[in-house]
Motif scaffolding. Structure first.
Motif, PDB file in Angstrom:
ATOM      1  N   ALA A 243       0.197   5.278  -0.056  1.00 52.56           N
ATOM      2  CA  ALA A 243      -0.882   6.381   0.234  1.00 52.56           C
ATOM      3  C   ALA A 243      -0.653   7.479  -0.673  1.00 52.56           C
TER       4      ALA A 243
ATOM      5  N   ASP B 206      -8.497   7.629   8.358  1.00 53.05           N
ATOM      6  CA  ASP B 206      -8.318   7.534   6.967  1.00 53.05           C
ATOM      7  C   ASP B 206      -8.373   8.712   6.237  1.00 53.05           C
ATOM      8  N   THR B 207      -7.790   8.857   5.033  1.00 56.72           N
ATOM      9  CA  THR B 207      -7.564  10.013   4.272  1.00 56.72           C
ATOM     10  C   THR B 207      -8.659  10.935   4.070  1.00 56.72           C
ATOM     11  N   GLN B 208      -9.864  10.492   3.877  1.00 57.79           N
ATOM     12  CA  GLN B 208     -10.710  11.387   3.877  1.00 57.79           C
ATOM     13  C   GLN B 208     -11.316  12.323   4.995  1.00 57.79           C
TER      14      GLN B 208
ATOM     15  N   TYR C  76       0.882  -1.242   0.189  1.00 56.07           N
ATOM     16  CA  TYR C  76      -0.020  -0.073   0.068  1.00 56.07           C
ATOM     17  C   TYR C  76       0.833   1.201  -0.048  1.00 56.07           C
TER      18      TYR C  76
ATOM     19  N   ASP D 157      -0.628   8.169  -4.064  1.00 58.20           N
ATOM     20  CA  ASP D 157      -1.489   8.468  -4.966  1.00 58.20           C
ATOM     21  C   ASP D 157      -2.701   8.882  -4.642  1.00 58.20           C
ATOM     22  N   ASP D 158      -3.483   8.390  -3.297  1.00 60.48           N
ATOM     23  CA  ASP D 158      -4.616   8.631  -2.737  1.00 60.48           C
ATOM     24  C   ASP D 158      -4.832  10.252  -2.444  1.00 60.48           C
TER      25      ASP D 158
ATOM     26  N   ARG E  12      -6.774  13.309  -3.634  1.00 57.74           N
ATOM     27  CA  ARG E  12      -7.836  14.048  -2.836  1.00 57.74           C
ATOM     28  C   ARG E  12      -7.415  15.399  -2.510  1.00 57.74           C
TER      29      ARG E  12
END
Length: 504
Positions: A208, A290-292, A206, A210-211, A215
């Motif tokens: 992160a 989480d990222t959000q 994993y 790119d995510d 966002r």
């Protein structure tokens, strides 16, 4: 047995045949030897986290409950079971038990498992509770217990599961409390944010970065590469972008987050944290999962005040404490330690996925005490030998036991704990106190809450911060940084009218 017991059994026996009789018979047999609960526990354990912890606590509670109800109480309190002749044949089970009817072991195990699930994973309770109630009732329905046997058994199971918290405290809240800060800038799509992502943190499959880039498209993105220092990368961009930079962000584990937090503190900037490590202790305490959630907080411009702790490493007893050239200062977010504590943490994290946090910690503590060497330190102007010394950034819960989580993030205090090695049979005392849930009352255990601590060592010893070995010195000074740092977090109570339910 009472007249009420007889009346309830007679009323059930008088009911005509239905499919419920088949269901109750099969369910009662499925719960023999707790096979049913082992299956439910296996299902809960499929996913790491609160489900696995619920299964571990549930099976531990069943084991203790079975010993209490079946091995201890049944022989002491003999009671005849309902007569099989009073029930129709389709409602009985083959080979009914012949032991004492009081209390019901099936009801006790069902209640123990359900209570354990309620402590660790409340979301699963609506599924487990009806099943436990049906198992308990089935023992009366098939005529092997009186209703009072079931009620007392359920009370025993519930009590035993609650008592497990003495050894294995259940976490009662998710994010820690902290003072809200409403003066941090809003960062639309990451505008004004310099954020660094560490692809080497967390699971190897994993990344992160790119995510995070997708966002927060307006942010200035950095990616950690081998051979480049995170601190230097951030400092370079802040110097180049100047007043455009309004916040520092980080996607990584606790070590990377601590580095970014130090940079943010030096420039009086707020911090954005994206959990991208293996365990993410700091992000979890802050309340970012989480990222959000991190993105939502930057869009809302909401943050909380979080203390940063720092440790100054002095090379030796002869060094000048006023000379900054011989002092190396490090920040830490969660914990620092001297002695064998880092090895304890390593073993606990290695065994935790299989056993759960508290069983893994107990096993790791016993293992480390067997292997570790004593460290002679001077704490509070007194020389003493210790197995390890633990310093937490803020008071940890529970007091007088193994530190587990922080209820607050801006207390301005350090949580200092150590295990003494200069007490006779200290290893045995620690293990016995841990087993009895009385570590806080043992002579080998000491705890203080202070704003600053100076520790001197007879021989230079390694320091670990946030679980990683980072320094070797002869003297360390721990303190809380003068000002807390703003960390982006949504105010759940403001927007929903209630705090986040515990997720385990």
């Amino acid at each position: 047995m009472s007249a009420t017991d007889r009346a309830i059994t007679a009323a059930i026996a008088a009911r005509p045949y239905s499919r419920i009789d088949v269901v109750m018979t099969r369910l009662s047999r499925a719960a023999d030897h707790s096979v049913l609960w082992m299956g439910v526990g296996a299902a809960l354990s499929i996913r790491r986290g609160n489900g696995r912890k619920a299964a571990m606590r549930g099976l531990l509670s069943i084991a203790l409950t079975s010993a209490t109800a079946n091995a201890a109480l049944k022989p002491l309190l003999p009671r005849r079971r309902p007569a099989a002749a009073e029930l129709p044949p389709y409602r009985t089970i083959p080979d009914p038990p012949t032991s004492s009817s009081f209390p019901s072991g099936h009801a006790a195990s069902a209640a123990a498992f359900t209570t354990a699930v309620a402590l660790e994973n409340p979301k699963a309770l609506p599924l487990v509770l009806p099943l436990a109630g049906a198992v308990a009732y089935s023992r009366v329905h098939v005529g092997v217990h009186w209703a009072s046997d079931v009620l007392v058994g359920a009370a025993i199971g519930t009590g035993v599961a609650l008592v497990t918290q003495r050894w294995w405290p259940a976490r009662t809240q998710d994010e820690a409390r902290a003072r809200p800060i409403d003066t941090v800038p809003v960062l639309p799509e990451g505008e004004g944010l310099v954020i660094v992502s560490n692809p080497f943190s967390g699971p190897p499959d994993y990344d992160a970065s790119d995510d995070v880039a997708a966002r927060l498209p307006a942010a200035h993105h950095l990616v950690v590469t081998k051979g480049l220092d995170v601190d230097e990368q951030l400092e370079k961009v802040i110097a180049e972008r100047g007043s455009w930079v309004r916040a520092v962000g980080v996607a990584g584990g606790d070590g990377t987050v601590a580095t970014a937090a130090a940079v943010a503190d030096r420039h009086s900037l707020p911090l954005v944290v994206v959990p991208a490590g293996t365990l993410n202790h700091f992000a979890r305490d802050v309340g970012i999962y989480d990222t959000q959630e991190a993105v939502d907080a930057t869009q809302a411009g909401e943050a909380v005040a979080v203390d940063l702790a720092l440790v100054e490493a002095h090379p030796g007893r002869d060094s000048d404490p006023e000379d900054p050239s011989v002092i190396n200062t490090r920040y830490f977010l969660n914990t620092a330690s001297i002695g064998s504590y880092p090895e304890l943490v390593r073993l606990r994290e290695k065994w935790q996925p299989r056993w759960g946090k508290w069983p893994a910690f107990a096993a790791a503590l016993v293992t480390v005490l067997h292997r570790s060497e004593r460290v002679k330190v001077r704490v509070e102007d007194k020389w003493q030998e210790v197995w390890f010394l633990f310093v937490g950034n803020g008071p940890y819960h529970p007091r007088g036991a193994v530190p587990a989580w922080r209820p607050t993030l801006d207390s301005g205090l350090l949580d200092v704990r150590w295990l003494r090695a200069d007490v006779r049979f200290s290893r045995l005392r620690v293990v016995a106190a841990l087993f009895l849930g009385a570590l806080g009352h043992s002579r080998v255990y000491s705890q203080r809450e202070v704003s600053e601590l100076d520790v001197e060592l007879k021989e230079p010893s390694m320091l670990a911060t946030d679980g990683e070995l980072v320094e070797e010195a002869g003297r360390y000074t721990f303190r809380v940084a003068p000002n807390p740092i703003p960390v982006y977090r949504r105010d759940e109570e403001r927007w929903t009218g209630r705090s986040r339910p515990f997720q385990g």
